[in-house]
Design a protein around this motif. Structure first.
Motif, PDB file in Angstrom:
ATOM      1  N   HIS A 241       0.846  -1.192   0.000  1.00 52.10           N
ATOM      2  CA  HIS A 241       0.000   0.000   0.000  1.00 52.10           C
ATOM      3  C   HIS A 241       0.887   1.249   0.000  1.00 52.10           C
ATOM      4  O   HIS A 241       2.058   1.194   0.380  1.00 52.10           O
ATOM      5  CB  HIS A 241      -0.912   0.003   1.228  1.00 52.10           C
ATOM      6  N   VAL A 242       0.319   2.365  -0.421  1.00 52.92           N
ATOM      7  CA  VAL A 242       1.082   3.609  -0.525  1.00 52.92           C
ATOM      8  C   VAL A 242       1.757   3.943   0.805  1.00 52.92           C
ATOM      9  O   VAL A 242       2.934   4.319   0.845  1.00 52.92           O
ATOM     10  CB  VAL A 242       0.165   4.766  -0.977  1.00 52.92           C
ATOM     11  N   GLU A 243       1.012   3.790   1.917  1.00 52.94           N
ATOM     12  CA  GLU A 243       1.582   4.120   3.223  1.00 52.94           C
ATOM     13  C   GLU A 243       2.773   3.212   3.549  1.00 52.94           C
ATOM     14  O   GLU A 243       3.791   3.655   4.091  1.00 52.94           O
ATOM     15  CB  GLU A 243       0.517   3.981   4.321  1.00 52.94           C
ATOM     16  N   GLN A 244       2.637   1.924   3.208  1.00 52.90           N
ATOM     17  CA  GLN A 244       3.730   0.987   3.466  1.00 52.90           C
ATOM     18  C   GLN A 244       4.955   1.312   2.613  1.00 52.90           C
ATOM     19  O   GLN A 244       6.100   1.238   3.073  1.00 52.90           O
ATOM     20  CB  GLN A 244       3.262  -0.444   3.184  1.00 52.90           C
ATOM     21  N   GLN A 245       4.710   1.686   1.356  1.00 51.88           N
ATOM     22  CA  GLN A 245       5.826   2.059   0.481  1.00 51.88           C
ATOM     23  C   GLN A 245       6.533   3.301   1.006  1.00 51.88           C
ATOM     24  O   GLN A 245       7.773   3.358   1.022  1.00 51.88           O
ATOM     25  CB  GLN A 245       5.311   2.310  -0.939  1.00 51.88           C
ATOM     26  N   ASN A 246       5.760   4.284   1.439  1.00 54.37           N
ATOM     27  CA  ASN A 246       6.371   5.513   1.955  1.00 54.37           C
ATOM     28  C   ASN A 246       7.166   5.248   3.236  1.00 54.37           C
ATOM     29  O   ASN A 246       8.213   5.872   3.472  1.00 54.37           O
ATOM     30  CB  ASN A 246       5.295   6.568   2.215  1.00 54.37           C
ATOM     31  N   GLU A 247       6.687   4.329   4.049  1.00 56.48           N
ATOM     32  CA  GLU A 247       7.404   3.975   5.272  1.00 56.48           C
ATOM     33  C   GLU A 247       8.768   3.377   4.934  1.00 56.48           C
ATOM     34  O   GLU A 247       9.769   3.670   5.595  1.00 56.48           O
ATOM     35  CB  GLU A 247       6.571   2.977   6.084  1.00 56.48           C
ATOM     36  N   ILE A 248       8.814   2.553   3.901  1.00 57.94           N
ATOM     37  CA  ILE A 248      10.086   1.965   3.459  1.00 57.94           C
ATOM     38  C   ILE A 248      10.991   3.052   2.879  1.00 57.94           C
ATOM     39  O   ILE A 248      12.182   3.127   3.196  1.00 57.94           O
ATOM     40  CB  ILE A 248       9.831   0.860   2.419  1.00 57.94           C
ATOM     41  N   ARG A 249      10.421   3.924   2.040  1.00 60.21           N
ATOM     42  CA  ARG A 249      11.226   4.978   1.399  1.00 60.21           C
ATOM     43  C   ARG A 249      11.840   5.929   2.416  1.00 60.21           C
ATOM     44  O   ARG A 249      12.945   6.444   2.204  1.00 60.21           O
ATOM     45  CB  ARG A 249      10.347   5.773   0.426  1.00 60.21           C
ATOM     46  N   ARG A 250      11.131   6.175   3.520  1.00 65.14           N
ATOM     47  CA  ARG A 250      11.622   7.141   4.507  1.00 65.14           C
ATOM     48  C   ARG A 250      12.338   6.476   5.672  1.00 65.14           C
ATOM     49  O   ARG A 250      12.811   7.156   6.579  1.00 65.14           O
ATOM     50  CB  ARG A 250      10.435   7.966   5.037  1.00 65.14           C
ATOM     51  N   GLY A 251      12.411   5.141   5.664  1.00 66.62           N
ATOM     52  CA  GLY A 251      12.982   4.409   6.778  1.00 66.62           C
ATOM     53  C   GLY A 251      14.501   4.474   6.823  1.00 66.62           C
ATOM     54  O   GLY A 251      15.153   5.157   6.010  1.00 66.62           O
ATOM     55  N   PRO A 252      15.113   3.740   7.749  1.00 74.21           N
ATOM     56  CA  PRO A 252      16.572   3.802   7.936  1.00 74.21           C
ATOM     57  C   PRO A 252      17.365   3.333   6.723  1.00 74.21           C
ATOM     58  O   PRO A 252      18.505   3.752   6.537  1.00 74.21           O
ATOM     59  CB  PRO A 252      16.801   2.885   9.153  1.00 74.21           C
ATOM     60  N   LEU A 253      16.764   2.491   5.888  1.00 75.62           N
ATOM     61  CA  LEU A 253      17.500   2.007   4.711  1.00 75.62           C
ATOM     62  C   LEU A 253      17.737   3.110   3.679  1.00 75.62           C
ATOM     63  O   LEU A 253      18.585   2.971   2.802  1.00 75.62           O
ATOM     64  CB  LEU A 253      16.739   0.848   4.056  1.00 75.62           C
ATOM     65  N   SER A 254      16.995   4.190   3.800  1.00 73.49           N
ATOM     66  CA  SER A 254      17.166   5.287   2.840  1.00 73.49           C
ATOM     67  C   SER A 254      18.503   6.009   3.041  1.00 73.49           C
ATOM     68  O   SER A 254      18.894   6.839   2.208  1.00 73.49           O
ATOM     69  CB  SER A 254      16.016   6.293   2.971  1.00 73.49           C
ATOM     70  N   GLY A 261      20.703   3.589  -0.600  1.00 72.26           N
ATOM     71  CA  GLY A 261      19.696   4.452   0.002  1.00 72.26           C
ATOM     72  C   GLY A 261      18.907   5.230  -1.025  1.00 72.26           C
ATOM     73  O   GLY A 261      17.691   5.405  -0.898  1.00 72.26           O
ATOM     74  N   ASP A 262      19.584   5.693  -2.081  1.00 72.15           N
ATOM     75  CA  ASP A 262      18.881   6.425  -3.145  1.00 72.15           C
ATOM     76  C   ASP A 262      17.882   5.519  -3.868  1.00 72.15           C
ATOM     77  O   ASP A 262      16.796   5.963  -4.254  1.00 72.15           O
ATOM     78  CB  ASP A 262      19.889   6.987  -4.159  1.00 72.15           C
ATOM     79  N   LEU A 263      18.251   4.260  -4.062  1.00 73.97           N
ATOM     80  CA  LEU A 263      17.327   3.316  -4.701  1.00 73.97           C
ATOM     81  C   LEU A 263      16.079   3.139  -3.839  1.00 73.97           C
ATOM     82  O   LEU A 263      14.952   3.139  -4.356  1.00 73.97           O
ATOM     83  CB  LEU A 263      18.011   1.962  -4.915  1.00 73.97           C
ATOM     84  N   VAL A 264      16.262   3.004  -2.534  1.00 76.02           N
ATOM     85  CA  VAL A 264      15.126   2.836  -1.629  1.00 76.02           C
ATOM     86  C   VAL A 264      14.234   4.075  -1.648  1.00 76.02           C
ATOM     87  O   VAL A 264      13.008   3.979  -1.747  1.00 76.02           O
ATOM     88  CB  VAL A 264      15.611   2.536  -0.199  1.00 76.02           C
ATOM     89  N   LYS A 265      14.841   5.263  -1.556  1.00 71.43           N
ATOM     90  CA  LYS A 265      14.062   6.514  -1.492  1.00 71.43           C
ATOM     91  C   LYS A 265      13.225   6.745  -2.745  1.00 71.43           C
ATOM     92  O   LYS A 265      12.174   7.368  -2.675  1.00 71.43           O
ATOM     93  CB  LYS A 265      15.012   7.697  -1.281  1.00 71.43           C
ATOM     94  N   THR A 266      13.701   6.261  -3.886  1.00 70.67           N
ATOM     95  CA  THR A 266      13.000   6.532  -5.148  1.00 70.67           C
ATOM     96  C   THR A 266      12.293   5.295  -5.687  1.00 70.67           C
ATOM     97  O   THR A 266      11.879   5.267  -6.852  1.00 70.67           O
ATOM     98  CB  THR A 266      13.997   7.038  -6.201  1.00 70.67           C
ATOM     99  N   GLY A 267      12.145   4.251  -4.851  1.00 68.04           N
ATOM    100  CA  GLY A 267      11.543   2.997  -5.301  1.00 68.04           C
ATOM    101  C   GLY A 267      10.121   3.164  -5.803  1.00 68.04           C
ATOM    102  O   GLY A 267       9.308   3.881  -5.211  1.00 68.04           O
ATOM    103  N   GLN A 268       9.810   2.497  -6.898  1.00 71.06           N
ATOM    104  CA  GLN A 268       8.475   2.518  -7.510  1.00 71.06           C
ATOM    105  C   GLN A 268       7.857   1.129  -7.408  1.00 71.06           C
ATOM    106  O   GLN A 268       8.538   0.119  -7.588  1.00 71.06           O
ATOM    107  CB  GLN A 268       8.574   2.943  -8.980  1.00 71.06           C
ATOM    108  N   ILE A 270       6.845  -0.759  -4.892  1.00 71.58           N
ATOM    109  CA  ILE A 270       7.609  -1.613  -3.984  1.00 71.58           C
ATOM    110  C   ILE A 270       6.770  -2.818  -3.559  1.00 71.58           C
ATOM    111  O   ILE A 270       5.636  -2.678  -3.101  1.00 71.58           O
ATOM    112  CB  ILE A 270       8.068  -0.820  -2.753  1.00 71.58           C
ATOM    113  N   VAL A 271       7.339  -3.998  -3.731  1.00 73.64           N
ATOM    114  CA  VAL A 271       6.662  -5.235  -3.347  1.00 73.64           C
ATOM    115  C   VAL A 271       7.386  -5.854  -2.157  1.00 73.64           C
ATOM    116  O   VAL A 271       8.562  -5.570  -1.913  1.00 73.64           O
ATOM    117  CB  VAL A 271       6.623  -6.250  -4.514  1.00 73.64           C
ATOM    118  N   LYS A 272       6.669  -6.706  -1.428  1.00 72.35           N
ATOM    119  CA  LYS A 272       7.273  -7.407  -0.294  1.00 72.35           C
ATOM    120  C   LYS A 272       6.726  -8.826  -0.267  1.00 72.35           C
ATOM    121  O   LYS A 272       5.543  -9.051  -0.523  1.00 72.35           O
ATOM    122  CB  LYS A 272       6.953  -6.693   1.018  1.00 72.35           C
ATOM    123  N   TYR A 273       7.590  -9.787   0.048  1.00 72.93           N
ATOM    124  CA  TYR A 273       7.176 -11.179  -0.023  1.00 72.93           C
ATOM    125  C   TYR A 273       8.094 -12.021   0.856  1.00 72.93           C
ATOM    126  O   TYR A 273       9.284 -11.731   1.019  1.00 72.93           O
ATOM    127  CB  TYR A 273       7.230 -11.694  -1.471  1.00 72.93           C
TER     128      TYR A 273
END
Length: 406
Positions: A241-254, A261-268, A270-273
């Protein structure tokens, strides 16, 4: 004389490739796919020389693959604020062609699947979408397949190429328990970060409790996936979900170094499995029905060999059909048993070994604690000088043939 009809279950990656080979060798394949249209699932994969060697037997296919070849393979570590290059290897197309005859190519799954579908349709292969196979009834000389929409069709034999959640596998061998490995992945597609522009690098980033692999899939785009240890996650490959993607983009991995970190911040998208294990099958066929690719030997992604091994399956299946049924006539059950037995005897041990190696790779990459990470990093640094490991890698990428027997 009517051509031998073959039902191929699954229009993902392996199914269309197998169908094209069957068609060009004189069979009459038809593909049935449970989804209503080409899927959006999955991100990308790396076509490696062994897989491309098989695809090169389809005239004009390799030249049309929509992807990007990396020039370098870089292993780097980020620990306690310190960033370190562990290994930097030349894997440029020229170097890879000199060693193996083919480069590596990063491709987006959806684009590559569409290319295969277009190629299959150019060969006049019918693909029936929205047909989920649920029942297989065998007779002495045919298989009748029933689909959830009530449709039935009959063919001389059936090849299940229906992937990780294969209905064909369940119909043959029953439903199995999938065991969560304790590892999960999330990833996406991102614009090429500033630190990687112009490099086209396959990058492995290591940190405390996580690993990222990234590689180019276009001149301006990278695909990436991060493996971590966490609570159980479904293996549905659905976009967060958008909120989950934004949480990943703004999280510590960024804040991760080396462009991660740049890849995480600009991820389109984003899937999780979750990553799951399944029992190794002792056999891949019953009667006139046989499994191929992920349906037969699902694997974790840590070696990047899933699609490539499916293409090796296709090569050996077609080679053995030519050997035992050169006329492409209606095969007896005895003839098919010979083909399928030789096929599984050759492939089960090979793919089982690679599945185990992939699991071990994931465990070795994702370790927790600074001291354990430093040990891991040193093993990676020294691994590039391990002659046995290099020979195994060379042997893997040099398969499945030197001179085609198809």
């Amino acid at each position: 004389m009517a051509k031998t009809k073959v039902i191929v279950v699954g229009a993902g990656i392996a199914g269309p490739v197998l169908a094209i080979f069957l068609k060009t060798r004189g069979y009459d394949p038809i593909i049935y796919e449970r989804l209503p249209s080409p899927g959006e699932g999955g991100l990308s994969f790396l076509l490696q020389p062994n897989g491309l060697r098989v695809l090169s037997l389809i005239p004009g296919l390799v030249e049309q693959i929509p992807g990007q070849s990396p020039n370098r393979m870089i292993h780097c570590s980020s620990l306690d604020g310190k960033e370190d290059i562990l290994v930097d290897d030349d894997i440029s197309p020229d170097t890879m062609r000199e060693r193996f005859g083919f480069p590596m190519i990063g491709v987006r799954r959806t684009e590559f699947q569409q290319l295969l579908i277009d190629m299959a349709e150019k060969h006049s292969i019918e693909i029936k979408w929205g047909h989920q196979a649920i029942e297989f009834e065998q007779s002495e000389d045919a298989v009748e397949v029933t689909f959830t929409n009530g449709t039935k069709d009959t063919a001389s034999f059936v090849v299940g190429c229906d992937g990780l959640h294969s209905n064909t596998r369940i119909a043959l061998f029953g439903k199995e328990k999938a065991n969560f490995t304790g590892l999960a992945q999330f990833g996406g597609l991102s614009p090429t970060p500033p630190t990687l522009r112009g490099q086209f690098a396959l990058v492995n980033n290591y940190a405390n409790g996580r690993h990222m692999v990234s590689y180019p899939v276009a001149e301006d785009k990278y695909s990436w996936a991060i493996t971590t240890r966490e609570a159980e996650v479904k293996e549905d490959w659905k976009t967060q979900h958008v909120e989950q993607q934004n949480e990943i983009r703004r999280g510590p991995l960024s804040h991760w170094g080396f462009g991660a970190g740049d890849l995480v911040k600009t991820g389109q998208k984003i899937v999780k499995y979750g990553l799951y294990d399944r029992p190794e099958l002792k056999s891949w066929f019953k009667g006139r029905i046989v499994l191929l690719g992920d349906a037969a030997h699902p694997t974790s992604p840590h070696l990047g060999q899933g699609a490539n091994q499916a293409f090796e399956d296709v090569y050996h299946m077609m080679r053995l059909l030519k050997k035992y049924n050169p006329s492409t006539g209606q095969p007896s059950i005895e003839l098919l048993s010979q083909v399928f037995s030789d096929y599984q005897d050759l492939r089960i041990s090979r793919t089982s070994e690679l599945v185990r190696r992939a699991r071990q790779q994931g465990e070795a990459r994702v370790v927790e604690g600074i001291d354990a990470c430093r040990v891991r990093d040193e093993k990676i640094r020294m691994g590039s000088q391990d002659d046995a490991a290099r020979m195994a890698h060379f042997e893997l990428l040099s398969g499945p043939f030197k001179h085609s027997e198809m």
